[in-house]
Enzyme design. Structure first.
Site, PDB file in Angstrom:
ATOM      1  N   LEU A 251       0.897  -1.314   0.091  1.00 23.15           N
ATOM      2  CA  LEU A 251      -0.185   0.017   0.013  1.00 23.15           C
ATOM      3  C   LEU A 251       0.940   1.250   0.104  1.00 23.15           C
ATOM      4  CD1 LEU A 251      -2.718  -0.918   2.862  1.00 23.15           C
ATOM      5  CD2 LEU A 251      -3.310  -0.641   0.246  1.00 23.15           C
TER       6      LEU A 251
ATOM      7  N   GLY B  75       6.967   4.195   4.343  1.00 18.12           N
ATOM      8  CA  GLY B  75       7.459   5.425   5.023  1.00 18.12           C
ATOM      9  C   GLY B  75       8.971   4.997   5.455  1.00 18.12           C
TER      10      GLY B  75
ATOM     11  N   PHE C  11      10.211   4.427   8.206  1.00 19.21           N
ATOM     12  CA  PHE C  11      10.305   3.215   9.099  1.00 19.21           C
ATOM     13  C   PHE C  11       9.766   2.022   8.578  1.00 19.21           C
ATOM     14  CE2 PHE C  11      11.143   5.907  12.972  1.00 19.21           C
ATOM     15  CZ  PHE C  11      11.146   7.287  12.306  1.00 19.21           C
ATOM     16  N   SER C  12       9.114   2.102   7.702  1.00 19.63           N
ATOM     17  CA  SER C  12       8.280   0.836   7.419  1.00 19.63           C
ATOM     18  C   SER C  12       7.890   0.628   6.020  1.00 19.63           C
ATOM     19  CB  SER C  12       7.009   0.838   8.220  1.00 19.63           C
ATOM     20  OG  SER C  12       6.013   1.717   7.996  1.00 19.63           O
TER      21      SER C  12
ATOM     22  N   LYS D 158       1.550  -2.738   8.769  1.00 13.09           N
ATOM     23  CA  LYS D 158       2.602  -1.821   8.819  1.00 13.09           C
ATOM     24  C   LYS D 158       3.807  -2.793   9.489  1.00 13.09           C
ATOM     25  CE  LYS D 158       4.147   2.649  10.346  1.00 13.09           C
ATOM     26  NZ  LYS D 158       3.926   3.893  10.655  1.00 13.09           N
TER      27      LYS D 158
ATOM     28  N   ASP E  63       2.435  16.048  13.972  1.00 14.16           N
ATOM     29  CA  ASP E  63       2.940  15.786  12.416  1.00 14.16           C
ATOM     30  C   ASP E  63       1.499  15.817  11.583  1.00 14.16           C
ATOM     31  OD1 ASP E  63       4.518  15.891  10.404  1.00 14.16           O
ATOM     32  OD2 ASP E  63       4.756  13.758  10.339  1.00 14.16           O
TER      33      ASP E  63
HETATM   34  P1  ATP Z   1       6.589   8.032   7.807  1.00  4.90           P
HETATM   35  O1  ATP Z   1       8.061   8.204   7.323  1.00  4.90           O
HETATM   36  O2  ATP Z   1       5.590   8.948   7.231  1.00  4.90           O
HETATM   37  O3  ATP Z   1       6.829   8.534   9.367  1.00  4.90           O
HETATM   38  P2  ATP Z   1       6.078   5.313   8.420  1.00  4.90           P
HETATM   39  O4  ATP Z   1       6.965   4.360   8.047  1.00  4.90           O
HETATM   40  O5  ATP Z   1       5.560   5.659   9.551  1.00  4.90           O
HETATM   41  O6  ATP Z   1       6.350   6.782   7.563  1.00  4.90           O
HETATM   42  P3  ATP Z   1       3.147   5.310   7.719  1.00  4.90           P
HETATM   43  O7  ATP Z   1       3.257   6.916   7.355  1.00  4.90           O
HETATM   44  O8  ATP Z   1       2.513   4.950   8.759  1.00  4.90           O
HETATM   45  O9  ATP Z   1       4.538   4.692   7.663  1.00  4.90           O
HETATM   46  O10 ATP Z   1       2.639   4.639   6.410  1.00  4.90           O
HETATM   47  C1  ATP Z   1       3.134   4.830   5.017  1.00  4.90           C
HETATM   48  C2  ATP Z   1       2.209   4.597   4.031  1.00  4.90           C
HETATM   49  O11 ATP Z   1       1.323   3.444   4.018  1.00  4.90           O
HETATM   50  C3  ATP Z   1       1.218   5.890   4.099  1.00  4.90           C
HETATM   51  O12 ATP Z   1       1.612   7.069   3.505  1.00  4.90           O
HETATM   52  C4  ATP Z   1      -0.079   5.111   3.464  1.00  4.90           C
HETATM   53  O13 ATP Z   1      -0.049   5.263   2.268  1.00  4.90           O
HETATM   54  C5  ATP Z   1       0.103   3.824   3.539  1.00  4.90           C
HETATM   55  N1  ATP Z   1      -0.695   3.438   4.843  1.00  4.90           N
HETATM   56  C6  ATP Z   1      -0.438   3.617   6.117  1.00  4.90           C
HETATM   57  N2  ATP Z   1      -1.526   3.258   6.937  1.00  4.90           N
HETATM   58  C7  ATP Z   1      -2.378   2.816   6.174  1.00  4.90           C
HETATM   59  C8  ATP Z   1      -3.718   2.242   6.440  1.00  4.90           C
HETATM   60  N3  ATP Z   1      -4.090   2.234   7.490  1.00  4.90           N
HETATM   61  N4  ATP Z   1      -4.573   1.973   5.453  1.00  4.90           N
HETATM   62  C9  ATP Z   1      -4.105   2.297   4.155  1.00  4.90           C
HETATM   63  N5  ATP Z   1      -2.662   2.493   3.874  1.00  4.90           N
HETATM   64  C10 ATP Z   1      -2.065   3.025   5.011  1.00  4.90           C
HETATM   65 MG    MG Z   2       5.495   7.575  10.977  1.00  4.44          MG
END
Ligand code: ATP
Ligand code: MG
Ligand code: MG
Length: 427
Positions: free
Chosen positions: A27, A30, A32-33, A50, A152
């Site tokens: 999907l 980011g 981190f993940s 995630k 954020d």
């Molecule tokens: P960041 O660098 O922004 O902190 P992160 O690794 O914490 O990134 P998220 O921002 O939580 O990751 O998620 C990354 C992407 O995954 C989001 O931009 C979105 O496109 C998708 N995503 C996250 N959570 C969901 C969800 N619950 N349902 C659908 N898509 C999601």
């Molecule tokens: Mg994040």
């Protein structure tokens, strides 16, 4: 990337948590993940999985995020507070190490994508109102009931509630193809992502492009007009990786640059009102397609000082006491409360900007500015709380279809993109 301590490589069909979750497709990702659409065999529902990078600092960050998400989910048993739900969490061991995994309810596109689909022209005000209500419900819940600051808030971190079967038809499910580059912001919402940078450039070009756009959007574009009327713009706040309890000390530098409150720049102490500032920036961006503040460094001055200058050009001069009151104030302000390096400010108040640049009607501009300006008070304690903001009459105004059409014509607003949100599919 996919190396020791880093991301866990996933293939379609991979199983997690002893076979409970089956990976369907990626999907997003980011800093981190990676986030995967997965099928939950226990509930027969789709979820967002995630999968955190495995190195110690990422695991620690994930534990923090799980702690916040658990509080958020537990405090909202009726699922009515416009925040993402944590369904489950577990550890998964792979070739790159042990990864903490969060199972979240599956949501749709981010507001950033919605703005992009709409070619950065801004959404109808009625849609903006619906989205604003959701965000405020989420903020009021976090602030008043949980004592949590999101820190954020921005269009990228608000996802639409999509209730379509995401596997049947990815196009119709309102999901765009996975991007090649990470979409998230780097280290904890401080650095600008590639996309933010692109957006910034875009924002700068926007004014010049309006007339060009109008010319290029002849009959062909008009035919592709899609109608969002009657579609419920529900959304939820996500990404609690940077959220924290207001009574626990966190870092000094918070928020993504363009959504950062003045008290954070000046290091004058901050609390819940920082989210209200980011909320106002987000609402403006939804309505106009442009970021409210897109600061740049220039000859002899840095991004921070430009940011403060942009704020004062839109909102008026910062009261001297506030200007000189922060730990960083001396870097930017002289003792009179004037900026040290940017001396000439071009004052362009919000209601005029909305009329002159974004072609709002006088009425719409005045009403929207009356809603936003109190949220952008330089004195954080004077900003309305989310609870107070929810009472604001602007949220319950309703533009007639005719007004909205006039606005669209003014903005050359012909292609609204996503036509397929909020279609419920029976399980
Ligand atoms: P960041 O660098 O922004 O902190 P992160 O690794 O914490 O990134 P998220 O921002 O939580 O990751 O998620 C990354 C992407 O995954 C989001 O931009 C979105 O496109 C998708 N995503 C996250 N959570 C969901 C969800 N619950 N349902 C659908 N898509 C999601
Ligand atoms: Mg994040
Ligand atoms: Mg994010």
């Amino acid at each position: 990337w996919y190396r020791k301590g880093g991301y866990h490589a996933v293939r379609v069909g991979d199983q997690f948590a002893g076979g409970r979750y089956i990976a369907q497709r990626k999907l997003g990702w980011g800093q981190f993940s990676t986030v995967w659409l997965a099928y939950d065999t226990r509930t027969s529902e789709f979820v967002a999985l995630k999968i955190q990078k495995s190195a110690a600092q990422f695991a620690e960050a994930a534990l923090h995020e799980i702690e916040v998400l658990s509080a958020i989910t537990n405090g909202d048993p009726s699922n009515s507070k416009c925040v993402v739900r944590l369904v489950d969490h577990f550890k998964h061991t792979g070739p790159n190490g042990q990864h903490l995994c969060m199972v979240l309810e599956f949501l749709g596109d981010s507001l950033l994508r919605l703005i992009r689909y709409n070619r950065y022209k801004g959404l109808q005000l009625n849609k903006v109102r619906e989205i604003c209500k959701c965000i405020l419900i989420g903020l009021d819940y976090m602030h008043r009931e949980l004592g949590i600051i999101h820190s954020d808030l921005k269009p990228e971190n608000i996802l639409l509630c999509s209730t379509i079967d995401p596997t049947k038809d990815p196009i119709r499910s309102g999901l765009t193809p996975i991007l090649e580059k990470p979409e998230g912001n780097a280290n904890g919402g401080v650095t600008m992502s590639t996309i933010d940078k692109k957006l910034k450039r875009r924002a700068r070009r926007a004014v010049a492009k309006i007339s060009e756009r109008r010319a290029s959007m002849g009959g062909g574009a008009a035919k592709s007009k899609r109608n969002l009327d009657g579609i419920d713009m529900r959304c939820k706040v996500v990404d609690f990786g940077n959220a924290f309890w207001a009574n626990r000390l966190f870092t000094e530098e918070i928020q993504t640059r363009q959504y950062r409150a003045p008290e954070v720049i000046l290091q004058a102490g901050y609390s819940f009102p920082v989210d209200m500032w980011s909320f106002a920036c987000t609402a403006f961006e939804l309505a106009t397609g442009d970021m409210m503040f897109a600061p740049n460094s220039g000859q002899g001055f840095g991004e921070d000082e430009d940011h403060l200058a942009l704020m004062m050009e839109l909102l008026g001069k910062m009261p001297r006491k506030i200007a000189i009151g922060g730990a960083q104030s001396k870097d930017y302000f002289d003792r009179h409360g004037d900026l040290k390096r940017i001396r000439r400010l071009k004052f362009w108040p919000l209601d005029r900007l909305l009329v002159d640049k974004y072609k709002f009607s006088e009425n719409d501009a005045r009403e929207f500015a009356e809603f936003l300006c109190p949220l952008l008070d330089f004195a954080p304690e004077k900003r309305p709380t989310a609870q107070q903001c929810l009472q604001h009459p602007w949220l319950n105004l309703r533009n007639s279809a005719q007004d909205e059409m006039k606005n669209e014509a003014n903005l050359g607003n012909v292609d609204v993109g996503m036509s397929n949100l909020q279609i419920k599919v029976g399980k």
